[in-house]
Design a protein around this motif. Structure first.
Motif, PDB file in Angstrom:
ATOM      1  N   GLN A  80       0.809  -1.222   0.000  1.00  0.00           N
ATOM      2  CA  GLN A  80       0.000   0.000   0.000  1.00  0.00           C
ATOM      3  C   GLN A  80       0.839   1.268   0.000  1.00  0.00           C
ATOM      4  O   GLN A  80       0.310   2.361  -0.194  1.00  0.00           O
ATOM      5  N   GLY A  81       2.128   1.126   0.234  1.00  0.00           N
ATOM      6  CA  GLY A  81       3.007   2.284   0.181  1.00  0.00           C
ATOM      7  C   GLY A  81       3.402   2.870   1.524  1.00  0.00           C
ATOM      8  O   GLY A  81       4.005   3.947   1.584  1.00  0.00           O
ATOM      9  N   PHE A  82       3.085   2.167   2.620  1.00  0.00           N
ATOM     10  CA  PHE A  82       3.469   2.663   3.938  1.00  0.00           C
ATOM     11  C   PHE A  82       4.945   2.358   4.220  1.00  0.00           C
ATOM     12  O   PHE A  82       5.479   1.344   3.757  1.00  0.00           O
ATOM     13  N   ILE A  83       5.564   3.238   4.977  1.00  0.00           N
ATOM     14  CA  ILE A  83       6.938   3.036   5.430  1.00  0.00           C
ATOM     15  C   ILE A  83       6.968   2.777   6.928  1.00  0.00           C
ATOM     16  O   ILE A  83       7.810   2.035   7.424  1.00  0.00           O
ATOM     17  N   TYR A  84       6.008   3.368   7.643  1.00  0.00           N
ATOM     18  CA  TYR A  84       5.955   3.263   9.092  1.00  0.00           C
ATOM     19  C   TYR A  84       4.717   2.487   9.533  1.00  0.00           C
ATOM     20  O   TYR A  84       3.642   2.641   8.953  1.00  0.00           O
ATOM     21  N   ILE A  85       4.879   1.679  10.586  1.00  0.00           N
ATOM     22  CA  ILE A  85       3.752   0.956  11.170  1.00  0.00           C
ATOM     23  C   ILE A  85       3.816   1.051  12.701  1.00  0.00           C
ATOM     24  O   ILE A  85       4.879   1.297  13.277  1.00  0.00           O
ATOM     25  N   GLU A  86       2.652   0.879  13.319  1.00  0.00           N
ATOM     26  CA  GLU A  86       2.586   0.662  14.766  1.00  0.00           C
ATOM     27  C   GLU A  86       2.186  -0.791  14.983  1.00  0.00           C
ATOM     28  O   GLU A  86       1.334  -1.314  14.261  1.00  0.00           O
ATOM     29  N   LEU A  87       2.808  -1.440  15.958  1.00  0.00           N
ATOM     30  CA  LEU A  87       2.419  -2.798  16.343  1.00  0.00           C
ATOM     31  C   LEU A  87       1.711  -2.708  17.687  1.00  0.00           C
ATOM     32  O   LEU A  87       2.348  -2.516  18.729  1.00  0.00           O
ATOM     33  N   ASP A  88       0.394  -2.850  17.683  1.00  0.00           N
ATOM     34  CA  ASP A  88      -0.388  -2.679  18.898  1.00  0.00           C
ATOM     35  C   ASP A  88      -0.372  -3.938  19.757  1.00  0.00           C
ATOM     36  O   ASP A  88      -0.134  -5.044  19.275  1.00  0.00           O
ATOM     37  N   ASN A  89      -0.630  -3.743  21.038  1.00  0.00           N
ATOM     38  CA  ASN A  89      -0.751  -4.802  22.051  1.00  0.00           C
ATOM     39  C   ASN A  89       0.547  -5.555  22.345  1.00  0.00           C
ATOM     40  O   ASN A  89       0.506  -6.755  22.665  1.00  0.00           O
ATOM     41  N   PRO A  90       1.687  -4.894  22.292  1.00  0.00           N
ATOM     42  CA  PRO A  90       2.929  -5.609  22.614  1.00  0.00           C
ATOM     43  C   PRO A  90       3.014  -6.037  24.068  1.00  0.00           C
ATOM     44  O   PRO A  90       3.695  -7.024  24.388  1.00  0.00           O
ATOM     45  N   ASP A  91       2.315  -5.323  24.965  1.00  0.00           N
ATOM     46  CA  ASP A  91       2.400  -5.641  26.386  1.00  0.00           C
ATOM     47  C   ASP A  91       1.753  -6.980  26.733  1.00  0.00           C
ATOM     48  O   ASP A  91       1.901  -7.466  27.860  1.00  0.00           O
ATOM     49  N   ALA A  92       1.062  -7.586  25.776  1.00  0.00           N
ATOM     50  CA  ALA A  92       0.478  -8.913  26.009  1.00  0.00           C
ATOM     51  C   ALA A  92       1.485 -10.025  25.729  1.00  0.00           C
ATOM     52  O   ALA A  92       1.173 -11.203  25.933  1.00  0.00           O
ATOM     53  N   TYR A  93       2.685  -9.642  25.289  1.00  0.00           N
ATOM     54  CA  TYR A  93       3.699 -10.629  24.899  1.00  0.00           C
ATOM     55  C   TYR A  93       5.039 -10.316  25.557  1.00  0.00           C
ATOM     56  O   TYR A  93       5.241  -9.247  26.140  1.00  0.00           O
ATOM     57  N   SER A  94       5.955 -11.248  25.434  1.00  0.00           N
ATOM     58  CA  SER A  94       7.302 -11.036  25.971  1.00  0.00           C
ATOM     59  C   SER A  94       8.052 -10.053  25.086  1.00  0.00           C
ATOM     60  O   SER A  94       7.749  -9.890  23.894  1.00  0.00           O
ATOM     61  N   VAL A  95       9.054  -9.407  25.669  1.00  0.00           N
ATOM     62  CA  VAL A  95       9.885  -8.489  24.889  1.00  0.00           C
ATOM     63  C   VAL A  95      10.544  -9.230  23.723  1.00  0.00           C
ATOM     64  O   VAL A  95      10.638  -8.708  22.611  1.00  0.00           O
ATOM     65  N   ALA A  96      10.972 -10.466  23.962  1.00  0.00           N
ATOM     66  CA  ALA A  96      11.626 -11.249  22.904  1.00  0.00           C
ATOM     67  C   ALA A  96      10.685 -11.476  21.723  1.00  0.00           C
ATOM     68  O   ALA A  96      11.101 -11.382  20.561  1.00  0.00           O
ATOM     69  N   ASP A  97       9.418 -11.786  21.998  1.00  0.00           N
ATOM     70  CA  ASP A  97       8.452 -11.993  20.915  1.00  0.00           C
ATOM     71  C   ASP A  97       8.211 -10.708  20.139  1.00  0.00           C
ATOM     72  O   ASP A  97       8.103 -10.716  18.910  1.00  0.00           O
ATOM     73  N   VAL A  98       8.131  -9.581  20.850  1.00  0.00           N
ATOM     74  CA  VAL A  98       7.900  -8.296  20.193  1.00  0.00           C
ATOM     75  C   VAL A  98       9.114  -7.894  19.358  1.00  0.00           C
ATOM     76  O   VAL A  98       8.965  -7.428  18.226  1.00  0.00           O
ATOM     77  N   VAL A  99      10.297  -8.094  19.896  1.00  0.00           N
ATOM     78  CA  VAL A  99      11.517  -7.784  19.145  1.00  0.00           C
ATOM     79  C   VAL A  99      11.588  -8.639  17.880  1.00  0.00           C
ATOM     80  O   VAL A  99      11.994  -8.171  16.815  1.00  0.00           O
ATOM     81  N   GLY A 100      11.165  -9.892  17.991  1.00  0.00           N
ATOM     82  CA  GLY A 100      11.133 -10.753  16.803  1.00  0.00           C
ATOM     83  C   GLY A 100      10.190 -10.224  15.747  1.00  0.00           C
ATOM     84  O   GLY A 100      10.476 -10.298  14.546  1.00  0.00           O
ATOM     85  N   ALA A 101       9.046  -9.673  16.181  1.00  0.00           N
ATOM     86  CA  ALA A 101       8.092  -9.084  15.241  1.00  0.00           C
ATOM     87  C   ALA A 101       8.685  -7.848  14.573  1.00  0.00           C
ATOM     88  O   ALA A 101       8.466  -7.607  13.376  1.00  0.00           O
ATOM     89  N   ILE A 102       9.442  -7.070  15.329  1.00  0.00           N
ATOM     90  CA  ILE A 102      10.090  -5.882  14.763  1.00  0.00           C
ATOM     91  C   ILE A 102      11.151  -6.289  13.747  1.00  0.00           C
ATOM     92  O   ILE A 102      11.294  -5.666  12.692  1.00  0.00           O
TER      93      ILE A 102
END
Length: 224
Positions: free
Chosen positions: A100-122
């Motif tokens: 769609q042409g986006f460069i930036y995203i927000e990943l919502d609800n990271p606090d429901a997961y471990s930091v390691a899982d969120v970092v992996g998503a990033i």
């Protein structure tokens, strides 16, 4: 394009056709089909299953965990990061945002997961050429420094009661990002909290602007 020093219009529950304005940042919702015509667009993405059937307790990204309070409140499915649905959900959202042409995203609800899982998503978002705005890092159960300090994190969004200006300033400085943009967002009855946060970071070097979004008159945003 840099996000530093720019106001944010947080329209994730508003009009995805907002044209935007030069020199401002607009975050559009999950169903947005393109970035704004003007300014810098952020695409809302969700670590939860946005299209989960809460009544039938089924979705396309299983298996699912029991579900956090937030997942239950919004009828979304909390995807198990150890199952195949986790990568599928992320890949589909990232591919769509990129196309769609986006460069930036927000990943919502990271606090429901471990930091390691969120970092992996990033890390996964990075493979699609997408930069990530962190969400409520102060709510993470473990140390959020590896989250905010990630090379692909370019800003922070903080919701009501999820952190103070002083806390976020200490956090960004602790990871060597003293000018990382931090936006505080609230809606509905959150105006008093927004005003308090604005006063807390009104003194240099954390000058803050408080703005009311024209298309969402009960939403208040600030930038530090």
């Amino acid at each position: 394009m840099s996000l530093e020093g720019k106001p944010l219009r947080y329209l994730i529950g508003g009009d995805d056709s907002a044209p935007g304005k030069e020199d401002e940042v607009i975050e559009l919702g999950f169903d947005a089909e393109s970035p704004p015509e003007h300014g810098i667009g952020i695409k809302y993405c969700n670590l939860f299953d946005e299209q989960y059937d809460a009544k039938k307790k089924t979705g396309n990204y299983g298996p699912y965990l029991t579900g956090s309070d937030t997942a239950k409140q919004y009828g979304e499915g909390q995807i198990d990061p150890r199952g195949p649905g986790w990568a599928k959900n992320l890949n589909e959202q990232f591919a769509r945002a990129k196309a769609q042409g986006f460069i930036y995203i927000e990943l919502d609800n990271p606090d429901a997961y471990s930091v390691a899982d969120v970092v992996g998503a990033i890390d996964r978002a990075d493979t699609y050429g997408l930069k990530v705005v962190a969400k409520n890092p102060g709510l993470m159960e473990s140390d959020p420094k590896s989250y905010v300090g990630h090379r692909n994190v370019v800003g922070i969004i903080v919701e009501k009661d999820a952190g103070t200006p002083d806390e976020m300033d200490v956090l960004r400085r602790s990871v060597g990002k003293p000018t990382l943009p931090v936006w505080f967002v609230a809606f509905g009855n959150g105006k008093a909290w927004a005003q308090t946060a604005a006063q807390a970071c009104s003194a240099p070097p954390r000058a803050t602007a408080l703005r009311t979004t024209p298309r969402s008159p009960n939403r208040y945003e600030m930038k530090t």
